[in-house]
Every structure is written in structure tokens, then in C-alpha cells.
Design a protein around this motif. Structure first.
Motif, PDB file in Angstrom:
ATOM      1  N   ALA A  15       0.827  -1.209   0.000  1.00 13.99           N
ATOM      2  CA  ALA A  15       0.000   0.000   0.000  1.00 13.99           C
ATOM      3  C   ALA A  15       0.862   1.260   0.000  1.00 13.99           C
ATOM      4  N   VAL A  16       1.944   1.246   0.756  1.00 12.15           N
ATOM      5  CA  VAL A  16       2.842   2.405   0.813  1.00 12.15           C
ATOM      6  C   VAL A  16       3.508   2.627  -0.538  1.00 12.15           C
ATOM      7  N   LEU A  17       4.015   1.567  -1.150  1.00 14.95           N
ATOM      8  CA  LEU A  17       4.679   1.718  -2.440  1.00 14.95           C
ATOM      9  C   LEU A  17       3.691   2.102  -3.536  1.00 14.95           C
ATOM     10  N   LEU A  18       2.474   1.593  -3.458  1.00 18.55           N
ATOM     11  CA  LEU A  18       1.442   1.988  -4.414  1.00 18.55           C
ATOM     12  C   LEU A  18       1.107   3.468  -4.262  1.00 18.55           C
ATOM     13  N   THR A  19       0.984   3.933  -3.035  1.00 20.23           N
ATOM     14  CA  THR A  19       0.714   5.352  -2.781  1.00 20.23           C
ATOM     15  C   THR A  19       1.850   6.222  -3.298  1.00 20.23           C
ATOM     16  N   ALA A  20       3.085   5.819  -3.036  1.00 25.95           N
ATOM     17  CA  ALA A  20       4.234   6.589  -3.518  1.00 25.95           C
ATOM     18  C   ALA A  20       4.266   6.609  -5.045  1.00 25.95           C
ATOM     19  N   GLY A  21       3.933   5.501  -5.662  1.00 25.59           N
ATOM     20  CA  GLY A  21       3.903   5.446  -7.116  1.00 25.59           C
ATOM     21  C   GLY A  21       2.836   6.346  -7.712  1.00 25.59           C
ATOM     22  N   VAL A  22       1.653   6.360  -7.103  1.00 27.51           N
ATOM     23  CA  VAL A  22       0.576   7.230  -7.575  1.00 27.51           C
ATOM     24  C   VAL A  22       0.954   8.694  -7.392  1.00 27.51           C
ATOM     25  N   LEU A  23       1.546   9.029  -6.256  1.00 25.92           N
ATOM     26  CA  LEU A  23       1.979  10.414  -6.039  1.00 25.92           C
ATOM     27  C   LEU A  23       3.054  10.821  -7.040  1.00 25.92           C
ATOM     28  N   TYR A  24       3.981   9.919  -7.335  1.00 26.18           N
ATOM     29  CA  TYR A  24       5.015  10.207  -8.321  1.00 26.18           C
ATOM     30  C   TYR A  24       4.395  10.398  -9.702  1.00 26.18           C
ATOM     31  N   LEU A  25       3.428   9.556 -10.050  1.00 26.87           N
ATOM     32  CA  LEU A  25       2.738   9.681 -11.335  1.00 26.87           C
ATOM     33  C   LEU A  25       1.995  11.008 -11.439  1.00 26.87           C
ATOM     34  N   LEU A  26       1.315  11.403 -10.363  1.00 26.69           N
ATOM     35  CA  LEU A  26       0.628  12.689 -10.357  1.00 26.69           C
ATOM     36  C   LEU A  26       1.619  13.843 -10.515  1.00 26.69           C
ATOM     37  N   ALA A  28       4.574  13.644 -12.027  1.00 27.08           N
ATOM     38  CA  ALA A  28       5.154  13.576 -13.364  1.00 27.08           C
ATOM     39  C   ALA A  28       4.199  14.125 -14.430  1.00 27.08           C
ATOM     40  N   THR A  29       2.903  13.944 -14.227  1.00 25.48           N
ATOM     41  CA  THR A  29       1.939  14.449 -15.210  1.00 25.48           C
ATOM     42  C   THR A  29       1.592  15.908 -14.981  1.00 25.48           C
ATOM     43  N   GLY A  30       2.032  16.482 -13.886  1.00 27.25           N
ATOM     44  CA  GLY A  30       1.769  17.885 -13.613  1.00 27.25           C
ATOM     45  C   GLY A  30       0.491  18.138 -12.833  1.00 27.25           C
ATOM     46  N   GLU A  31      -0.167  17.095 -12.395  1.00 29.95           N
ATOM     47  CA  GLU A  31      -1.403  17.229 -11.618  1.00 29.95           C
ATOM     48  C   GLU A  31      -1.129  17.703 -10.189  1.00 29.95           C
ATOM     49  N   ALA A  32       0.044  17.369  -9.684  1.00 29.92           N
ATOM     50  CA  ALA A  32       0.426  17.771  -8.332  1.00 29.92           C
ATOM     51  C   ALA A  32       1.887  18.222  -8.363  1.00 29.92           C
ATOM     52  N   ASP A  33       2.223  19.100  -7.459  1.00 34.52           N
ATOM     53  CA  ASP A  33       3.599  19.578  -7.375  1.00 34.52           C
ATOM     54  C   ASP A  33       4.156  19.166  -6.006  1.00 34.52           C
ATOM     55  N   LEU A  34       4.809  18.000  -5.982  1.00 33.97           N
ATOM     56  CA  LEU A  34       5.332  17.453  -4.735  1.00 33.97           C
ATOM     57  C   LEU A  34       6.850  17.519  -4.736  1.00 33.97           C
ATOM     58  N   ALA A  35       7.409  17.886  -3.616  1.00 33.11           N
ATOM     59  CA  ALA A  35       8.857  17.895  -3.472  1.00 33.11           C
ATOM     60  C   ALA A  35       9.343  16.482  -3.126  1.00 33.11           C
ATOM     61  N   TRP A  36      10.616  16.229  -3.379  1.00 34.90           N
ATOM     62  CA  TRP A  36      11.157  14.898  -3.095  1.00 34.90           C
ATOM     63  C   TRP A  36      11.102  14.580  -1.617  1.00 34.90           C
ATOM     64  N   TRP A  37      11.178  15.606  -0.770  1.00 40.12           N
ATOM     65  CA  TRP A  37      11.188  15.358   0.668  1.00 40.12           C
ATOM     66  C   TRP A  37       9.818  14.968   1.208  1.00 40.12           C
ATOM     67  N   PRO A  41      10.424  10.430   2.737  1.00 36.17           N
ATOM     68  CA  PRO A  41      10.093  10.057   4.115  1.00 36.17           C
ATOM     69  C   PRO A  41       8.810   9.220   4.214  1.00 36.17           C
ATOM     70  N   LEU A  42       7.843   9.497   3.342  1.00 33.83           N
ATOM     71  CA  LEU A  42       6.619   8.691   3.329  1.00 33.83           C
ATOM     72  C   LEU A  42       6.952   7.234   3.027  1.00 33.83           C
ATOM     73  N   THR A  43       7.779   7.023   2.020  1.00 31.21           N
ATOM     74  CA  THR A  43       8.151   5.661   1.637  1.00 31.21           C
ATOM     75  C   THR A  43       8.995   4.987   2.721  1.00 31.21           C
ATOM     76  N   MET A  44       9.987   5.683   3.237  1.00 34.21           N
ATOM     77  CA  MET A  44      10.855   5.081   4.253  1.00 34.21           C
ATOM     78  C   MET A  44      10.096   4.817   5.555  1.00 34.21           C
ATOM     79  N   GLY A  45       9.251   5.737   5.938  1.00 35.93           N
ATOM     80  CA  GLY A  45       8.449   5.529   7.143  1.00 35.93           C
ATOM     81  C   GLY A  45       7.471   4.374   6.983  1.00 35.93           C
ATOM     82  N   GLY A  46       6.849   4.300   5.823  1.00 35.03           N
ATOM     83  CA  GLY A  46       5.910   3.204   5.573  1.00 35.03           C
ATOM     84  C   GLY A  46       6.588   1.854   5.530  1.00 35.03           C
TER      85      GLY A  46
END
Length: 74
Positions: A15-26, A28-37, A41-46
Motif C-alpha cells: 500500500a505504501v509503495l502503491l501510494t508513492a507510485g501514484v503520487l510520483y505519477l501525479l 510527473a503528469t503535472g497534476e500535483a507539485d510534490l517535493a522529493w522530501w 520520508p513517506l516511503t521510508m516511514g511506511g
């Protein structure tokens, strides 16, 4: 299909890796502007949570198995 044990640690890791993948996809497509930080931490904490959950599950199952199986001491 053969039944298997429920492994909550693997479910949380997936679930954590799926969430990180969806956030990365969003991102990459420009739907969201997320910083690497946010993602790292979300992935490592999960994954850390999944590892702890896996260890707890293993210890509970080992304890149950030891209580049910007859002792070879005596």
C-alpha cells in the motif's frame, strides 16, 4: 487457489509503495507539485512500519506455534 497466511506487513508495504507510485505519477503528469522530501520520508516511514509489523506478526505466530506444539523436552 491455495489459501495462504495473511501477512499484514506485506500488505502495508504494498500500500505504501502503491501510494508513492501514484503520487510520483501525479507529479510527473503535472497534476500535483510534490517535493522529493515528501515522497522519500513517506516511503521510508511506511516501509519501516511494514518491517515492524512483520516482526510483530512473526513473533506472535511463533509464540502461538510454540504453545500449541508438544514440547520435546519431556
Amino acid at each position: 487457489m491455495r489459501r495462504h497466511e495473511f501477512q499484514p506487513g506485506r500488505m502495508v508495504a504494498g500500500a505504501v509503495l502503491l501510494t508513492a507510485g501514484v503520487l510520483y505519477l501525479l507529479d510527473a503528469t503535472g497534476e500535483a507539485d510534490l517535493a522529493w522530501w515528501v515522497i522519500v520520508p513517506l516511503t521510508m516511514g511506511g516501509l519501516s512500519l511494514a518491517a515492524m509489523l512483520g516482526l510483530v506478526t512473526y513473533s506472535v505466530r511463533r509464540d502461538r506455534r510454540d504453545r500449541i506444539s508438544p514440547s520435546s523436552d519431556g
